[in-house]
Design an enzyme around this catalytic site. Sequence first.
Site, mmCIF file in Angstrom:
data_model
loop_
_atom_site.group_PDB
_atom_site.id
_atom_site.type_symbol
_atom_site.label_atom_id
_atom_site.label_comp_id
_atom_site.label_asym_id
_atom_site.label_seq_id
_atom_site.Cartn_x
_atom_site.Cartn_y
_atom_site.Cartn_z
ATOM 1 N N GLU A 81 -0.080 24.272 -10.359
ATOM 2 C CA GLU A 81 -0.176 23.613 -11.176
ATOM 3 C C GLU A 81 1.075 23.712 -12.209
ATOM 4 O O GLU A 81 1.028 24.253 -13.439
ATOM 5 C CB GLU A 81 -1.251 23.495 -12.266
ATOM 6 C CG GLU A 81 -2.424 22.977 -11.492
ATOM 7 C CD GLU A 81 -3.886 22.936 -12.260
ATOM 8 O OE1 GLU A 81 -3.787 23.670 -13.188
ATOM 9 O OE2 GLU A 81 -4.733 22.092 -12.026
ATOM 10 N N SER A 119 -2.466 20.180 -14.259
ATOM 11 C CA SER A 119 -3.793 20.365 -15.097
ATOM 12 C C SER A 119 -4.318 19.140 -15.487
ATOM 13 O O SER A 119 -3.504 18.433 -16.275
ATOM 14 C CB SER A 119 -3.906 21.394 -16.093
ATOM 15 O OG SER A 119 -5.056 21.492 -16.525
#
Length: 321
Positions: free
Chosen positions: A188, A215
């Site tokens: 991420e 995220s």
Amino acid sequence: DNAITLMLAVGGSTNAIVHLLAIAGRAGVPLTLDRFHELSARTPLMVNVRPAGEHLVEQVFHAGGIPAVMKSIETLLHTDALTVSGKTVADNLPSGISTAADVIATIDAPFQPPQGLAVVRGNLAPTGAVIKCSAATPALLVHQGPAVVFDDMRDMMARFDDPDLDVTADSVLVLRNAGPRGAPGMPEWGQLPIPSKLLRQGVTDMVRISDARMSGTAYGTCVLHVSPESAAGGPLGLVRDGDIIALNAHAGTLDLLVPDDELATRQAPPPRHRQRRGYAAMYVDRVLQADRGCDFDFLVGRSEQPENEPDAIFDGWVGGW
């Protein structure tokens, strides 16, 4: 369709796209990025929750939770679908809508219009990339700017705070070698940090493009999951500092405004780290791209011999014991 529609209605994480594509692949169900784009075009944002809204998920729970959200989008769901409870979706829905209108909207007065998620394609993302429009700056959803390229996460961390970095608020930050193969594992990293020199000028968002994930709680105009990724030979590996990149999330396009004959003369820099042995090497060799769910290629499709599946074998062992 129901899972995708609900994800869109709550402004869910773009990670759900990868998960659902992988699940569909293993089940032998045809599903592509196009279906996400189609359903996004009809599904508004129904919850006022961060990062696209004001509240925390806890407030959604107290307002009736997911059942209340599903009731609010009942007309968009296949309510005759059977659920794990043994009942249909319609049977499981509450009788009334949520009374917390500042948290869960009605279908006639959503918090944001449809198209909270866009799939973009072009010569920079031939098989697709995604952007969470509901958590982006509206003015940046159509944007052209010069690229500032980082070859990998280490390169970015070493340079993004450099006061001499040639970057402005109109620049497009590009991070490559952050995808399934390049990182590896597609971490991420997609919410690239705003360079400090711009933060001091009051810049809070800018267009950022990568083959990484982001995220679901993150905010920003971030184009993610660029496929094919740079480490798989994707054109993201050909971008150079100063190249003009054009994003139009409304039209579903992402293009590198460099002539084809110029691109043909370029070579992408190789990933700094290569996986040469063990599980990591097998992973890099067999993992699919983000537009296909990042699963292993040998796990796609249902087995033609279900008796050879692990659960069936385990059942046999139990019977033998």
